[in-house]
Design a protein around this motif. Sequence first.
Motif, PDB file in Angstrom:
ATOM      1  N   LYS A  32       0.825  -1.206   0.000  1.00  0.00           N
ATOM      2  CA  LYS A  32       0.000   0.000   0.000  1.00  0.00           C
ATOM      3  C   LYS A  32       0.861   1.259   0.000  1.00  0.00           C
ATOM      4  O   LYS A  32       0.584   2.223  -0.721  1.00  0.00           O
ATOM      5  CB  LYS A  32      -0.936  -0.001   1.219  1.00  0.00           C
ATOM      6  N   GLU A  35       2.378   1.704  -3.422  1.00  0.00           N
ATOM      7  CA  GLU A  35       1.357   2.083  -4.396  1.00  0.00           C
ATOM      8  C   GLU A  35       0.991   3.550  -4.271  1.00  0.00           C
ATOM      9  O   GLU A  35       0.694   4.223  -5.258  1.00  0.00           O
ATOM     10  CB  GLU A  35       0.103   1.214  -4.205  1.00  0.00           C
ATOM     11  N   GLU A  36       1.024   4.068  -3.031  1.00  0.00           N
ATOM     12  CA  GLU A  36       0.605   5.443  -2.799  1.00  0.00           C
ATOM     13  C   GLU A  36       1.731   6.454  -2.938  1.00  0.00           C
ATOM     14  O   GLU A  36       1.521   7.652  -2.777  1.00  0.00           O
ATOM     15  CB  GLU A  36      -0.012   5.560  -1.395  1.00  0.00           C
ATOM     16  N   THR A  43       0.867   3.913 -10.567  1.00  0.00           N
ATOM     17  CA  THR A  43      -0.292   4.242  -9.741  1.00  0.00           C
ATOM     18  C   THR A  43      -0.965   5.502 -10.246  1.00  0.00           C
ATOM     19  O   THR A  43      -2.202   5.600 -10.286  1.00  0.00           O
ATOM     20  CB  THR A  43       0.140   4.424  -8.268  1.00  0.00           C
ATOM     21  N   LYS A  46      -2.883   4.644 -13.348  1.00  0.00           N
ATOM     22  CA  LYS A  46      -4.033   3.814 -12.991  1.00  0.00           C
ATOM     23  C   LYS A  46      -5.154   4.667 -12.412  1.00  0.00           C
ATOM     24  O   LYS A  46      -6.324   4.543 -12.789  1.00  0.00           O
ATOM     25  CB  LYS A  46      -3.601   2.748 -11.975  1.00  0.00           C
ATOM     26  N   GLU A  47      -4.801   5.568 -11.484  1.00  0.00           N
ATOM     27  CA  GLU A  47      -5.818   6.397 -10.838  1.00  0.00           C
ATOM     28  C   GLU A  47      -6.428   7.389 -11.819  1.00  0.00           C
ATOM     29  O   GLU A  47      -7.636   7.608 -11.826  1.00  0.00           O
ATOM     30  CB  GLU A  47      -5.205   7.138  -9.649  1.00  0.00           C
ATOM     31  N   ARG A  50      -9.081   6.248 -14.394  1.00  0.00           N
ATOM     32  CA  ARG A  50     -10.366   5.841 -13.813  1.00  0.00           C
ATOM     33  C   ARG A  50     -11.300   7.044 -13.779  1.00  0.00           C
ATOM     34  O   ARG A  50     -10.866   8.167 -13.518  1.00  0.00           O
ATOM     35  CB  ARG A  50     -10.099   5.319 -12.399  1.00  0.00           C
ATOM     36  N   ASP A 106      -9.881   9.014  -1.668  1.00  0.00           N
ATOM     37  CA  ASP A 106     -10.149   7.574  -1.717  1.00  0.00           C
ATOM     38  C   ASP A 106     -11.540   7.279  -2.281  1.00  0.00           C
ATOM     39  O   ASP A 106     -11.717   6.331  -3.061  1.00  0.00           O
ATOM     40  CB  ASP A 106     -10.012   6.962  -0.316  1.00  0.00           C
ATOM     41  N   SER A 109     -11.671   8.659  -6.140  1.00  0.00           N
ATOM     42  CA  SER A 109     -10.877   7.843  -7.067  1.00  0.00           C
ATOM     43  C   SER A 109     -11.386   6.415  -7.175  1.00  0.00           C
ATOM     44  O   SER A 109     -10.960   5.660  -8.050  1.00  0.00           O
ATOM     45  CB  SER A 109      -9.411   7.815  -6.617  1.00  0.00           C
ATOM     46  N   SER A 111     -10.874   4.126  -4.854  1.00  0.00           N
ATOM     47  CA  SER A 111      -9.920   3.215  -4.220  1.00  0.00           C
ATOM     48  C   SER A 111     -10.244   2.925  -2.759  1.00  0.00           C
ATOM     49  O   SER A 111      -9.533   2.159  -2.107  1.00  0.00           O
ATOM     50  CB  SER A 111      -8.507   3.797  -4.317  1.00  0.00           C
TER      51      SER A 111
END
Length: 482
Positions: A32, A35-36, A43, A46-47, A50, A106, A109, A111
Amino acid sequence: MNSPIRRLAAVVTLLFASLFISVTYIQVVSAKELEEKPTNIRTLYKERSRERGNIMVGNKAVATSEPSDDLYQYLRKYNSAAMYAPITGFYSVVNGAFGLESAENDYLSGSSDELFIRNLGGLLTGEQAQGATIETTINAKAQKAAWDALGDQDGAAIALDPETGDILTMVSKPSYNPNNLATHDIDKAKASYKKLNADELEPLLNRTIRQLYAPGSTFKIITSAAALSNGWSADSTANLTGVARLDLPETTATLPNDDGLPCAGGTPTLRQALEKSCNTTYGQLGMDLGQETLSEQAAKFGFGQALTVPQTVVKSVFPSDLNKPQLAQSAIGQFSVRATPLQVAMLSAGVVNGGVVMRPNLVAKVTSADGKTVSEPSPEEFSEAVTPEVADSLKSMMVSVVTDGTGRPAQISGITVGGKTGTAQTAEGQNPDVWFTCFGEKDGKKIAVAVVVEDGGRLGSEAFGSTVAAPIAKAVMEAVLS
């Protein structure tokens, strides 16, 4: 097995064990965090590929995601951009996220762990997960009224529902256009941020929750609350002075009334002292009450307390280790007392809500892409600042400020209005910041407002809270109650 082979086997086993532990740590424990990381480009792609959730004010989306013909797939768009910028903030490919875009990232997005089950079906079918929608507590009509009334003046206006803590208005000026930061043109986005960040007027600053001001005479609400809680009554003259100029102990300095005249012939009631905003009365009262009493009362209204709305709010400050002259100045909202406009609005909200201050909140509901409620915060009590009896007395006194005192410009026909003006001295040679905080009540519906206009606004050195800030607060109250 001879000794060299055994040693080699031990080394190989150790290497395999180290590799297993390392892979496990990276993929499980640190997954995590990695990823952040802002530098994790996968990442980021990916974000940003979306579809991000909307930010809503009523039935209007003030932040949306639109398809774009580039590797990021979606471009963030802001409607009524500058007016809502302190609320939405921005979501930028190069400059990161700010405001609600950051605080609720969060959800927006997609997630958030709370959206995992809802997004699971999409993962199985190969569909991209979608972000959740944030429904704010903002009243669009009141927001527009505050924006228009503040005009080209620098400052802030914020309004609360005293019974729920919902933030109805959040206006900060000067503002900015978040679309210029959300652009996928990297060079333009960087240039826009650099220009805004270098602007000495600080348009990126949300003044309602991130700027501390000297609250001036609006702080007399707290001093009055402390007095009413410690033996004084609204209409008694006991131990109250109204001299034109108060001699301060331990110094040759004096504390004058704004007009240089005595209040109520020199012997005002507490009500009259608040009506006329008598500095000498409140300076002496602060010294009589003492630092501990004033500090405790300020803390009950929220000074020094941590708040998120969900953006982080700067803590308001009541200073410590004060001598008598400093205490007198602090009792009238000067010296080193500092407050956000949100904090000042919480004073009026607590008074009209029977002494109970509700926790401020900007998010009404979070809904998933399929329209299901994910989160819906309930009203939460922040503190009992004063007893209901003290709140009733203080409410009556604040109504007198509007009917018979410095707050007359805030009067509205058919609506009960109580308030307090403030004129806060800042740096030498600089015009004062002017304040008005108030509550309005009609047919059981309530609103609390705080307005600050920097550097005297359009009236400069001639400005007062009554002439500059009160009309703005009045416009907000009328938008909600009329």
